[in-house]
Scaffold this motif. Structure first.
Motif, PDB file in Angstrom:
ATOM      1  N   ASN A 248      55.206 -26.622 -28.126  1.00 46.91           N
ATOM      2  CA  ASN A 248      55.804 -25.667 -27.195  1.00 46.91           C
ATOM      3  C   ASN A 248      55.507 -24.230 -27.636  1.00 46.91           C
ATOM      4  O   ASN A 248      55.210 -23.364 -26.805  1.00 46.91           O
TER       5      ASN A 248
ATOM      6  N   SER B 191      51.949 -23.505 -26.868  1.00 45.24           N
ATOM      7  CA  SER B 191      51.802 -23.285 -25.437  1.00 45.24           C
ATOM      8  C   SER B 191      52.157 -21.846 -25.080  1.00 45.24           C
ATOM      9  O   SER B 191      51.446 -21.185 -24.313  1.00 45.24           O
ATOM     10  N   GLU B 192      53.264 -21.354 -25.636  1.00 44.09           N
ATOM     11  CA  GLU B 192      53.669 -19.972 -25.379  1.00 44.09           C
ATOM     12  C   GLU B 192      52.631 -18.977 -25.892  1.00 44.09           C
ATOM     13  O   GLU B 192      52.433 -17.919 -25.300  1.00 44.09           O
ATOM     14  N   LEU B 193      51.971 -19.334 -27.000  1.00 44.16           N
ATOM     15  CA  LEU B 193      50.944 -18.467 -27.583  1.00 44.16           C
ATOM     16  C   LEU B 193      49.566 -18.695 -26.953  1.00 44.16           C
ATOM     17  O   LEU B 193      48.588 -18.064 -27.346  1.00 44.16           O
ATOM     18  N   LYS B 194      49.502 -19.636 -25.992  1.00 44.10           N
ATOM     19  CA  LYS B 194      48.262 -19.973 -25.276  1.00 44.10           C
ATOM     20  C   LYS B 194      47.140 -20.402 -26.225  1.00 44.10           C
ATOM     21  O   LYS B 194      46.001 -19.924 -26.151  1.00 44.10           O
ATOM     22  N   ILE B 195      47.483 -21.322 -27.130  1.00 45.38           N
ATOM     23  CA  ILE B 195      46.507 -21.860 -28.082  1.00 45.38           C
ATOM     24  C   ILE B 195      45.809 -23.048 -27.434  1.00 45.38           C
ATOM     25  O   ILE B 195      46.453 -24.009 -27.010  1.00 45.38           O
ATOM     26  N   ASP B 196      44.477 -22.967 -27.331  1.00 43.35           N
ATOM     27  CA  ASP B 196      43.698 -24.042 -26.708  1.00 43.35           C
ATOM     28  C   ASP B 196      43.616 -25.256 -27.628  1.00 43.35           C
ATOM     29  O   ASP B 196      43.556 -25.119 -28.852  1.00 43.35           O
TER      30      ASP B 196
ATOM     31  N   ARG C 131      45.814 -27.600 -28.189  1.00 42.22           N
ATOM     32  CA  ARG C 131      47.047 -27.936 -28.911  1.00 42.22           C
ATOM     33  C   ARG C 131      47.469 -29.392 -28.732  1.00 42.22           C
ATOM     34  O   ARG C 131      48.070 -29.972 -29.620  1.00 42.22           O
TER      35      ARG C 131
ATOM     36  N   LYS D 173      47.638 -17.123 -34.955  1.00 44.38           N
ATOM     37  CA  LYS D 173      47.799 -16.444 -33.677  1.00 44.38           C
ATOM     38  C   LYS D 173      48.931 -15.422 -33.701  1.00 44.38           C
ATOM     39  O   LYS D 173      48.884 -14.421 -33.011  1.00 44.38           O
TER      40      LYS D 173
END
Length: 98
Positions: A72, A75-80, A82, A97
């Motif tokens: 989660n 996801s908030e940090l927009k990590i591809d 994951r 990040k």
């Protein structure tokens, strides 16, 4: 059993009867009916989906959080990528990040 409405109980009984008629055992029928009702309740927003909510206590170290909490956060940090990462990889990616 969770606090179900009268409609939920009727739906449970209907599904359970249907499963019994189709040859399922009593235990299987009860489980299928309960899962179906609970899924519908989650879909309608009447019960939380606890396994996928939140990012954990912000005072807790990343290594002590669950994989779901780390995903989660990722996801908030927009990590591809994951969804394919293990816990150690998620922790490393989040640290890089943030």
């Amino acid at each position: 059993m969770p606090k179900w409405s009268a409609k939920d109980k009727r739906q449970y009984e209907h599904i359970q009867d249907s499963e019994l008629k189709s040859g399922s055992s009593e235990d299987e029928a009860a489980e299928i009916a309960a899962r179906t009702v609970n899924k519908q309740r989650r879909k309608e927003g009447r019960t939380p989906n606890k396994t996928t909510q939140g990012t954990g206590n912000p005072n807790t170290p990343l290594s002590d959080r669950t994989v779901n909490e780390l995903r989660n956060m990722a996801s908030e940090l927009k990590i591809d990528g994951r969804s394919k990462m293990n816990k150690a990889e998620l922790v490393k990616a989040i640290r890089q990040k943030s």
